[in-house]
Design a protein around this motif. Structure first.
Motif, PDB file in Angstrom:
ATOM      1  N   ILE A  47      -7.506  -2.476  27.379  1.00 19.64           N
ATOM      2  CA  ILE A  47      -8.712  -3.004  27.804  1.00 19.64           C
ATOM      3  C   ILE A  47     -10.016  -2.443  27.111  1.00 19.64           C
ATOM      4  O   ILE A  47     -10.962  -3.146  27.226  1.00 19.64           O
ATOM      5  N   SER A  48     -10.111  -1.449  26.842  1.00 22.66           N
ATOM      6  CA  SER A  48     -11.050  -0.788  26.214  1.00 22.66           C
ATOM      7  C   SER A  48     -11.239  -1.643  24.744  1.00 22.66           C
ATOM      8  O   SER A  48     -12.619  -1.639  24.194  1.00 22.66           O
ATOM      9  N   TRP A  49     -10.398  -2.247  24.107  1.00 27.85           N
ATOM     10  CA  TRP A  49     -10.647  -2.902  22.951  1.00 27.85           C
ATOM     11  C   TRP A  49     -11.563  -4.008  23.188  1.00 27.85           C
ATOM     12  O   TRP A  49     -12.458  -4.544  22.309  1.00 27.85           O
ATOM     13  N   PHE A  50     -11.315  -4.672  24.631  1.00 27.26           N
ATOM     14  CA  PHE A  50     -12.056  -6.136  24.780  1.00 27.26           C
ATOM     15  C   PHE A  50     -13.340  -5.746  25.680  1.00 27.26           C
ATOM     16  O   PHE A  50     -14.176  -6.453  25.638  1.00 27.26           O
ATOM     17  N   ALA A  51     -13.152  -4.765  26.232  1.00 25.55           N
ATOM     18  CA  ALA A  51     -14.318  -4.285  27.263  1.00 25.55           C
ATOM     19  C   ALA A  51     -15.389  -3.172  26.762  1.00 25.55           C
ATOM     20  O   ALA A  51     -16.472  -3.396  27.246  1.00 25.55           O
ATOM     21  N   GLY A  52     -14.983  -2.630  25.763  1.00 27.26           N
ATOM     22  CA  GLY A  52     -15.801  -1.626  25.238  1.00 27.26           C
ATOM     23  C   GLY A  52     -16.842  -1.950  24.191  1.00 27.26           C
ATOM     24  O   GLY A  52     -16.916  -3.033  23.890  1.00 27.26           O
ATOM     25  N   GLU A  53     -17.695  -1.268  23.896  1.00 31.83           N
ATOM     26  CA  GLU A  53     -18.614  -1.341  22.778  1.00 31.83           C
ATOM     27  C   GLU A  53     -18.381  -0.418  21.729  1.00 31.83           C
ATOM     28  O   GLU A  53     -17.851   0.539  21.867  1.00 31.83           O
ATOM     29  N   PRO A  54     -18.636  -0.778  20.567  1.00 29.81           N
ATOM     30  CA  PRO A  54     -18.683  -2.522  20.023  1.00 29.81           C
ATOM     31  C   PRO A  54     -17.462  -3.375  20.163  1.00 29.81           C
ATOM     32  O   PRO A  54     -16.449  -2.831  19.946  1.00 29.81           O
ATOM     33  N   ARG A  55     -17.599  -4.547  20.572  1.00 32.83           N
ATOM     34  CA  ARG A  55     -16.575  -5.513  20.471  1.00 32.83           C
ATOM     35  C   ARG A  55     -16.203  -6.191  19.255  1.00 32.83           C
ATOM     36  O   ARG A  55     -17.175  -6.741  18.645  1.00 32.83           O
ATOM     37  N   ASP A  56     -14.931  -6.101  19.106  1.00 31.11           N
ATOM     38  CA  ASP A  56     -14.451  -6.718  17.982  1.00 31.11           C
ATOM     39  C   ASP A  56     -13.164  -7.497  18.312  1.00 31.11           C
ATOM     40  O   ASP A  56     -11.946  -6.851  18.295  1.00 31.11           O
ATOM     41  N   THR A  57     -13.105  -8.645  18.879  1.00 33.34           N
ATOM     42  CA  THR A  57     -11.979  -9.600  19.364  1.00 33.34           C
ATOM     43  C   THR A  57     -10.900  -9.685  18.347  1.00 33.34           C
ATOM     44  O   THR A  57      -9.647  -9.430  18.768  1.00 33.34           O
ATOM     45  N   LYS A  58     -11.301  -9.813  17.203  1.00 29.75           N
ATOM     46  CA  LYS A  58     -10.152 -10.225  16.004  1.00 29.75           C
ATOM     47  C   LYS A  58      -9.424  -8.955  15.788  1.00 29.75           C
ATOM     48  O   LYS A  58      -8.330  -8.939  15.908  1.00 29.75           O
ATOM     49  N   THR A  59     -10.267  -7.749  15.873  1.00 31.13           N
ATOM     50  CA  THR A  59      -9.460  -6.344  15.828  1.00 31.13           C
ATOM     51  C   THR A  59      -8.482  -6.193  16.988  1.00 31.13           C
ATOM     52  O   THR A  59      -7.334  -5.653  16.805  1.00 31.13           O
ATOM     53  N   GLY A  60      -9.256  -6.406  17.913  1.00 29.90           N
ATOM     54  CA  GLY A  60      -8.480  -6.459  19.335  1.00 29.90           C
ATOM     55  C   GLY A  60      -7.020  -7.078  19.571  1.00 29.90           C
ATOM     56  O   GLY A  60      -5.999  -6.862  19.780  1.00 29.90           O
ATOM     57  N   LEU A  61      -7.165  -8.146  18.961  1.00 34.48           N
ATOM     58  CA  LEU A  61      -6.042  -9.368  19.115  1.00 34.48           C
ATOM     59  C   LEU A  61      -4.959  -8.738  18.007  1.00 34.48           C
ATOM     60  O   LEU A  61      -3.904  -8.916  18.118  1.00 34.48           O
ATOM     61  N   LEU A  62      -5.372  -8.163  16.858  1.00 32.91           N
ATOM     62  CA  LEU A  62      -4.556  -7.637  15.884  1.00 32.91           C
ATOM     63  C   LEU A  62      -3.904  -6.474  16.323  1.00 32.91           C
ATOM     64  O   LEU A  62      -2.572  -6.539  16.420  1.00 32.91           O
ATOM     65  N   GLY A  63      -4.526  -5.682  17.050  1.00 28.36           N
ATOM     66  CA  GLY A  63      -3.934  -4.518  17.788  1.00 28.36           C
ATOM     67  C   GLY A  63      -2.871  -5.085  19.056  1.00 28.36           C
ATOM     68  O   GLY A  63      -1.750  -4.382  19.070  1.00 28.36           O
ATOM     69  N   VAL A  64      -3.187  -6.011  19.570  1.00 25.08           N
ATOM     70  CA  VAL A  64      -2.438  -6.362  20.903  1.00 25.08           C
ATOM     71  C   VAL A  64      -1.312  -7.032  20.163  1.00 25.08           C
ATOM     72  O   VAL A  64       0.129  -6.974  20.621  1.00 25.08           O
TER      73      VAL A  64
END
Length: 112
Positions: A47-64
């Motif tokens: 959740i913090s990957w997508f809701a936190g600051e700074p947001r990096d959607t590409k890195t969050g999706l890579l982590g997921v």
């Protein structure tokens, strides 16, 4: 005599545990404990990957995708190992795929 010995060995090996009625692994208390309590830090991290600051959607999706890949690898590997163990030692497919309970024509009892 062979049947009596076979039944005696089944009693020792199974210790009176019965089949879980076609719900092996789900939805027992361990399922709720693992997914509801133990994995809370993982949920917070994702959740913090997508809701936190700074947001990096590409890195969050890579982590997921990494988390999903690792989980799938573990679950699929253990499923294959469970099927192999069931076939070799218990003479048939495990409970969700085959019949519930012990089998009398198991290869492990074939020598008796």
């Amino acid at each position: 005599m062979s049947v009596a010995l076979s039944m005696g060995l089944e009693t020792v090996l199974y210790h009176g545990y019965e089949a879980t009625g076609d719900v092996t692994g789900f939805p027992n208390i361990g399922t709720y404990l693992i997914f509801g309590v133990i994995l809370v830090p993982i949920y917070i991290m994702v959740i913090s990957w997508f809701a936190g600051e700074p947001r990096d959607t590409k890195t969050g999706l890579l982590g997921v995708s990494y988390l999903v890949g690792i989980a799938a690898q573990m679950w699929i590997g253990m499923f294959i190992l469970t099927v192999i163990i069931g076939l070799v030692f218990y003479g048939g497919m495990p409970e969700p795929l085959g019949a519930a309970g012990p089998s009398n024509d198991s290869p492990i009892f074939g020598f008796l």
